[in-house]
Design an enzyme around this catalytic site. Structure first.
Site, PDB file in Angstrom:
ATOM      1  N   TYR A 147       0.852  -1.192   0.000  1.00  0.00           N
ATOM      2  CA  TYR A 147       0.000   0.000   0.000  1.00  0.00           C
ATOM      3  C   TYR A 147       0.883   1.235   0.000  1.00  0.00           C
ATOM      4  O   TYR A 147       1.803   1.369   0.817  1.00  0.00           O
ATOM      5  CB  TYR A 147      -0.911   0.010   1.228  1.00  0.00           C
TER       6      TYR A 147
ATOM      7  N   ASP B 188      -1.590   0.865 -20.622  1.00  0.00           N
ATOM      8  CA  ASP B 188      -2.987   1.257 -20.350  1.00  0.00           C
ATOM      9  C   ASP B 188      -2.968   2.544 -19.533  1.00  0.00           C
ATOM     10  O   ASP B 188      -3.581   2.644 -18.466  1.00  0.00           O
ATOM     11  CB  ASP B 188      -3.707   0.144 -19.594  1.00  0.00           C
TER      12      ASP B 188
END
Length: 278
Positions: A86, A176
């Site tokens: 994270y 992407d």
């Protein structure tokens, strides 16, 4: 990074990764994965993912990290899930993002291609090639064209000037790179959810221009660091055809009109060089 299998829940994924339980907070996860915050980790799961989907994402993250791109660290990967580090959020730093992407796009590779990747949930074949136009059409555009079936536009896509696409040289691309896959962490800009393979940097530039979200400060800084030739800017609609085909496949006919515009822009592209512009 560890490899296993058989995950059906976030709790099971944590256990299989050898991690203690944490309180789970759902996060936005796109169109394929379910995503949770679990203390210092992010969990991505799917009860029935496309084969090799999460391993492909992990390979992409590791490839980008090896090129100096900030990405979440890969802690554990298996067929049904992925555990990532994270990254605490920070302030936007568009010039820092420009430096990071210019550095990525300046590092040349030997051949175009790579292992099988996914654009969203759609699998794209692996393989390598020296001829950029042929590789891009056969390994990227054609599989999507056959799956999306855009009616009368199919023949127009086939006839686009793929063989004339400009070649600056093979580089690793995120694959992407819309603004939703940019994340500003405390340590600086980071990239998420790659479809990483070796192509022309125009692939990334085209997706960045397709849906907007990158401010002028970014483009000024990127252009100063790694100027984009006019012929590359003019060819971007050809790469946008690729991205719009997958949107047509996944989200329906609302993308037919944008696809037609991109086809028209690619068809009108003449490949003439000139001054660079942001």
């Amino acid at each position: 990074m560890s490899l296993g299998g058989g995950v059906t829940s976030p709790e099971a994924l944590l256990a299989r990764a050898g991690l203690p339980p944490y309180p789970l907070t759902p996060l936005t996860g796109g169109d394929v994965a379910r995503v949770f915050r679990a203390g210092p980790y992010v969990l991505k799961l799917h009860p029935n993912p496309p084969e090799g989907f999460f391993p492909a994402e992990a390979r992409g993250l590791l490839a980008l990290r090896n090129k100096g791109v900030r990405v979440p660290g890969v802690v554990h990967v298996e067929e049904e899930g992925l555990v990532l580090e994270y990254l605490p959020p920070g302030r936007p730093d568009w010039e820092g993002l420009a430096r990071m992407l210019a550095h990525l796009h300046a590092q040349k590779e030997a051949l175009y291609g790579g292992e099988r990747v996914y654009l969203g949930p759609f699998p794209l074949p692996g393989g390598f090639g020296e001829d950029w136009g042929r590789f891009f059409y056969e390994k990227r555009v054609l599989p999507l064209l056959e799956a999306a079936r855009p009616g009368r536009l199919a023949l127009e896509v086939e006839r686009l000037p793929w063989a004339r696409l400009p070649q600056e040289g093979p580089v690793l691309v995120h694959g992407d790179l819309w603004h939703g896959n940019v994340y500003f962490a405390q340590e600086g800009p980071a990239l998420l959810d790659p479809s990483a393979w070796v192509g022309e940097r125009g692939v990334d530039l085209a997706m960045m221009r397709l849906f907007g979200g990158f401010p002028e400060a970014f483009w000024r800084a990127y252009q100063a660091l790694l100027p984009v030739p006019e012929e590359v800017w003019r060819a971007l609609p050809c790469y946008q055809v690729y991205f719009l085909l997958v949107h047509l496949l996944l989200f329906g006919r609302a993308y037919l009109e944008p696809l037609e515009r991109a086809v028209r822009g690619c068809r009108e592209w003449k490949g003439t060089s000139g001054s660079s512009r942001p």
